[in-house]
Structures are given as structure tokens and as C-alpha cells.
Design an enzyme around this catalytic site. Structure first.
Site, PDB file in Angstrom:
ATOM      1  N   SER A   1       0.821  -1.205   0.000  1.00 19.99           N
ATOM      2  CA  SER A   1       0.000   0.000   0.000  1.00 19.99           C
ATOM      3  C   SER A   1       0.858   1.259   0.000  1.00 19.99           C
ATOM      4  O   SER A   1       0.363   2.346  -0.295  1.00 19.99           O
ATOM      5  CB  SER A   1      -0.918   0.010   1.224  1.00 19.99           C
ATOM      6  OG  SER A   1      -0.157   0.071   2.412  1.00 19.99           O
TER       7      SER A   1
ATOM      8  N   CYS B   1       2.559  -6.899   1.792  1.00 18.19           N
ATOM      9  CA  CYS B   1       1.617  -6.176   2.652  1.00 18.19           C
ATOM     10  C   CYS B   1       0.788  -7.205   3.404  1.00 18.19           C
ATOM     11  O   CYS B   1       0.134  -8.048   2.781  1.00 18.19           O
ATOM     12  CB  CYS B   1       0.720  -5.279   1.795  1.00 18.19           C
ATOM     13  SG  CYS B   1      -0.618  -4.467   2.691  1.00 18.19           S
TER      14      CYS B   1
ATOM     15  N   CYS C   1       3.219  -5.569  10.403  1.00 22.80           N
ATOM     16  CA  CYS C   1       2.997  -4.706   9.235  1.00 22.80           C
ATOM     17  C   CYS C   1       4.369  -4.350   8.695  1.00 22.80           C
ATOM     18  O   CYS C   1       5.276  -4.017   9.476  1.00 22.80           O
ATOM     19  CB  CYS C   1       2.220  -3.448   9.629  1.00 22.80           C
ATOM     20  SG  CYS C   1       2.120  -2.186   8.328  1.00 22.80           S
ATOM     21  N   THR C   2       4.540  -4.418   7.387  1.00 20.01           N
ATOM     22  CA  THR C   2       5.862  -4.170   6.820  1.00 20.01           C
ATOM     23  C   THR C   2       6.355  -2.748   7.086  1.00 20.01           C
ATOM     24  O   THR C   2       7.562  -2.502   7.128  1.00 20.01           O
ATOM     25  CB  THR C   2       5.869  -4.454   5.297  1.00 20.01           C
ATOM     26  OG1 THR C   2       4.824  -3.714   4.663  1.00 20.01           O
ATOM     27  CG2 THR C   2       5.663  -5.947   5.039  1.00 20.01           C
ATOM     28  N   HIS C   3       5.434  -1.797   7.284  1.00 22.54           N
ATOM     29  CA  HIS C   3       5.847  -0.438   7.623  1.00 22.54           C
ATOM     30  C   HIS C   3       6.597  -0.376   8.949  1.00 22.54           C
ATOM     31  O   HIS C   3       7.505   0.440   9.117  1.00 22.54           O
ATOM     32  CB  HIS C   3       4.620   0.481   7.726  1.00 22.54           C
ATOM     33  CG  HIS C   3       4.062   0.942   6.424  1.00 22.54           C
ATOM     34  ND1 HIS C   3       3.323   0.124   5.606  1.00 22.54           N
ATOM     35  CD2 HIS C   3       4.113   2.146   5.795  1.00 22.54           C
ATOM     36  CE1 HIS C   3       2.941   0.800   4.533  1.00 22.54           C
ATOM     37  NE2 HIS C   3       3.414   2.023   4.626  1.00 22.54           N
TER      38      HIS C   3
END
Length: 284
Positions: free
Chosen positions: A12, A75, A197-199
């Protein structure tokens, strides 16, 4: 499909760059096309229907325009909401998703208590709930839906938000880790934290400083990269040619949103020059 075609990766936003880092290290001969759907981020606070529609549109675009030989859904939210439908629509395309690394975390914990930070979309998904249920008894899991954290991390790369976004990331990290409980090595404390979450990988240094050196942080980039290699090997799709001389020679980055944000993130975390990033439009 040939071994010379690139691997597609999408998220995203910028979070999937943490997975891309691991892919670049694991597969040094491969070419990659990364697509950040910043124009519709964050997915974690959108409906499952919307996330499925965007995921299908992006996969179709990457197959049609870039002739990708494999797709990494970098994601957690998109994997939970759309991976089965993506496999249905692209049955011959090797597909690799990500999910919170709670199984390895259960094996790592010494106190038996594991914290999980993830987006609301991931936490609410049937896929995540099934994974969690399958591990009951192996550890005690404390789960926190971290609304706003992925967006705040995303905004640290945007010039318009750089004065406020880092402070907001710090505030949210303190709030959500406090909500999870006590961290440490003592009995009853959480000694392992899953970055679901990859963030969140891009906030791990601050998280480590906040929680202390004895708390283990677990993410998914390296396992995803290894699984990608296994699938390419099984399909005879590993690139056998010489490795490109520069990172810019093996990587294209696209965004559906703010170009400056992706350029800043690529410079910060991949050391890629701004001209390596481009803007694109992908309608539903």
C-alpha cells in the site's frame, strides 16, 4: 514465462521496501518492479473489498505492463484480504504473501508471552484469526491493532509532514506498546514482539530503544525472500545471468501517490537516486 523477467512486489505504500531489502539481498541476480499504492494507503484501515479490488488491479497491471514472472504481496493486509483471489486469477504465477511472524515468535519466546502489532485490517481478518488459533497453547499472544501507525511512518518521508510525523510515530509507538503490557525477560513479561505490518520495520530502532535490548523484534522480510527463492527454483525461474552492476540497474519503483515520498524513502532505505522512481496510475 522466462527467468529473465522481473519479480513484481507491491504494498500500500513504502512499508514493502523492508521486504524488498530482503529480496535484493537474497536474490542478487534478479530484477524487480516495486509498486507503492500510496494513492490509496493505508490498506489496513480500508474494507476487505477495497483491498481485494486494488490488489487485483495492481497484479493485472504488473503482469500486463511489466511481464513479471512472480509476485510478492509485501503487505500483511493485502495478503490477508486478497491472496486467495489473486491465486485464483493468476494460477500460473508464483505468488508469495506475508503474514505476521507469530509462529517463529512462539518458538523464540522464553517467557511464553508474545506481543503482536498489526493493522486493524490484519487483526480482523479470518486468515490472521485462524493462524492465531492454530498456535494456541504454544504461547500467550497479546495483540494490538495499531491504527494510524503505518500512515504516520509513511508520512515521515513527505516534506509536508516531516515536522510532525516523527513525533506522531513516537507517540503511537509509546501508546501501543503500553497497551500491550509489560516488556522484559521476567516471568509474565512480553519478551518477543512481532512487527505485523511491513511499515513497522522502519520504526524498529525506535521500538528497540523504547523496549530495551532484551526484547526480540520479529519481522517477515527474510522468510519471504527465502520462500521466493524456493518457488523460483522449483519453477526453473531463477535468473542465471550476471548480477547487475548497480541497484538502479535491477530495480524500478513506481507510486500511485506522492512521488517525492517514494523518492525520499528509496534514498533513505535503499540508497537509490530519485530518478529511479516514477509515478503511475492504476484504475480499479
Amino acid at each position: 514465462m522466462s527467468a529473465q523477467q522481473p519479480i513484481g512486489v507491491f504494498d500500500s505504500g513504502i512499508g514493502g521496501l523492508s521486504v524488498l531489502q530482503a529480496l535484493l539481498a537474497e536474490l542478487p541476480h534478479e530484477h524487480f518492479v516495486y509498486l507503492a499504492d500510496n494513492g490509496h494507503a493505508p490498506y489496513g484501515e480500508k474494507t476487505d473489498l477495497f483491498v481485494r479490488q486494488r490488489s487485483l488491479a495492481i497484479a493485472h497491471h504488473l503482469v500486463r505492463e511489466h511481464r513479471i514472472k512472480a509476485l510478492v504481496v509485501a503487505c500483511n493486509t493485502a495478503t490477508a484480504a486478497a491472496i486467495q483471489e489473486l491465486r485464483h486469477h493468476h494460477p500460473h504465477l508464483p505468488l508469495i504473501g506475508v503474514e505476521p511472524a507469530i509462529k517463529p515468535a512462539a518458538q523464540l519466546t522464553r517467557t511464553g508471552r508474545v506481543g503482536v502489532m498489526a493493522t486493524r485490517g490484519t487483526v480482523a481478518s479470518e486468515k490472521f484469526q485462524r493462524l492465531l488459533s492454530s498456535l494456541q497453547g504454544s504461547a500467550e499472544f497479546e495483540v494490538c491493532a495499531c491504527n494510524g501507525l503505518a500512515l504516520a511512518i509513511e508520512q515521515t518521508t513527505l516534506p509536508a509532514h516531516q515536522d510532525r510525523a516523527p513525533a506522531e510515530v513516537t507517540r503511537l509507538l509509546r501508546s501501543y506498546t503500553r497497551a500491550l503490557g509489560d516488556f522484559g525477560q521476567a516471568p509474565g513479561q512480553i519478551d518477543t514482539l512481532v512487527l505485523g505490518c511491513t511499515h513497522y520495520v522502519f520504526a524498529q530502532e525506535e521500538l528497540q530503544a523504547l523496549l530495551g535490548p532484551d526484547v526480540q523484534l520479529v519481522s517477515t522480510g527474510a522468510p519471504v525472500a527465502r520462500q521466493t527463492r524456493r518457488l523460483l527454483e522449483a519453477g526453473g525461474l531463477l535468473h542465471a545471468g550476471p548480477a547487475p552492476q548497480t541497484l538502479a540497474g535491477r530495480l524500478q519503483l513506481f507510486t500511485t501517490g506522492d512521488l517525492a515520498g517514494l523518492q525520499a524513502a528509496a534514498q533513505r532505505w535503499l540508497h537509490l537516486p530519485p530518478q529511479g522512481c516514477q509515478r503511475t496510475v492504476i484504475p480499479l
